[in-house]
Write a protein that holds these residues in place. Structure first.
Motif, short mmCIF file in Angstrom:
data_model
loop_
_atom_site.label_atom_id
_atom_site.label_comp_id
_atom_site.label_asym_id
_atom_site.label_seq_id
_atom_site.Cartn_x
_atom_site.Cartn_y
_atom_site.Cartn_z
N TYR A 1 2.04 -4.33 -2.48
CA TYR A 1 2.09 -3.61 -1.25
C TYR A 1 2.95 -3.80 -0.03
O TYR A 1 3.10 -3.34 0.87
N CYS A 2 3.69 -5.13 -0.20
CA CYS A 2 4.64 -5.64 0.60
C CYS A 2 6.07 -5.27 0.30
O CYS A 2 6.44 -5.87 -0.76
N LYS A 3 6.63 -4.62 1.03
CA LYS A 3 8.24 -4.50 0.74
C LYS A 3 9.06 -5.68 0.61
O LYS A 3 9.91 -6.09 -0.14
N ASN B 1 3.35 -10.97 10.09
CA ASN B 1 4.08 -9.86 10.53
C ASN B 1 4.75 -8.80 9.44
O ASN B 1 5.32 -7.76 9.86
N ARG B 2 4.56 -9.17 8.31
CA ARG B 2 5.01 -8.27 7.31
C ARG B 2 4.27 -6.85 7.26
O ARG B 2 3.16 -6.74 7.72
N LYS B 3 5.07 -5.94 6.92
CA LYS B 3 4.39 -4.44 6.53
C LYS B 3 4.04 -4.19 5.18
O LYS B 3 4.42 -4.52 4.15
N LEU B 4 2.69 -3.49 5.26
CA LEU B 4 2.01 -3.35 3.73
C LEU B 4 2.31 -1.71 3.74
O LEU B 4 1.91 -0.98 4.62
N VAL B 5 2.44 -1.21 2.46
CA VAL B 5 2.70 0.17 1.94
C VAL B 5 1.30 0.19 0.96
O VAL B 5 1.50 -0.27 -0.02
N HIS C 1 2.04 5.36 -1.90
CA HIS C 1 2.75 5.56 -0.66
C HIS C 1 4.16 5.16 -0.58
O HIS C 1 4.84 4.89 0.42
N CYS C 2 4.60 4.80 -1.71
CA CYS C 2 6.28 3.96 -1.61
C CYS C 2 7.21 5.19 -1.53
O CYS C 2 6.83 6.18 -2.24
N THR D 1 11.32 1.47 -3.67
CA THR D 1 11.03 0.40 -2.62
C THR D 1 9.81 -0.63 -3.09
O THR D 1 9.89 -1.69 -2.69
N CYS D 2 8.97 -0.08 -3.80
CA CYS D 2 7.56 -0.97 -3.94
C CYS D 2 7.65 -1.39 -5.64
O CYS D 2 6.87 -1.96 -5.97
#
Length: 120
Positions: free
Chosen positions: A8-10, A98-102, A106-107, A111-112
């Motif tokens: 889930y993390c780019k 601070n990482r962003k989760l997708v 929802h990719c 990118t995922c």
């Protein structure tokens, strides 16, 4: 070595893709911990690796990945120095927090995605 990353993390998937390209000797197997039925919740907070019955997480996981990738051996003295002075874990903790989760499905584009390879 099995690398359990967060799909889930780019940042996590990008790092895994880079490591895969540097894994000329096929020493790493990549698995999203999100595909495991009952994964430890700690996996949501940091990278985990398993090798020869031992587990490492966070900054120590990165060091152990670098040990298996000859292209990264030149960085090992610096990785150990950062660990020794406490900067490695500190910086890793800041980035991980601070990482962003997708969320799944929802990719955008690839990118995922991590290219799957046959297990070794």
């Amino acid at each position: 070595m099995i690398v359990y990353y967060d799909s889930y993390c780019k940042l996590c998937t990008t790092s895994s893709n880079i490591w895969k390209k540097l894994d000329w000797r096929d020493k790493l197997i990549f698995r999203s911990f999100r595909t495991l039925e009952n994964y430890p919740k700690e996996m949501e907070e940091s990278l985990h690796v398993q090798h020869k019955g031992k587990w490492w997480n966070g900054y120590d996981a990165i060091i152990n990945i670098a040990k298996l990738l000859p292209a990264l051996w030149i960085l090992l003295p610096f990785l150990y120095l950062f660990k020794w002075v406490g900067l490695g874990n500190y910086i890793y903790g800041k980035i991980a927090a601070n990482r962003k989760l997708v969320p799944v499905n929802h990719c955008q584009g690839d990118t995922c995605r991590i290219d799957k390879s046959p297990e070794h």
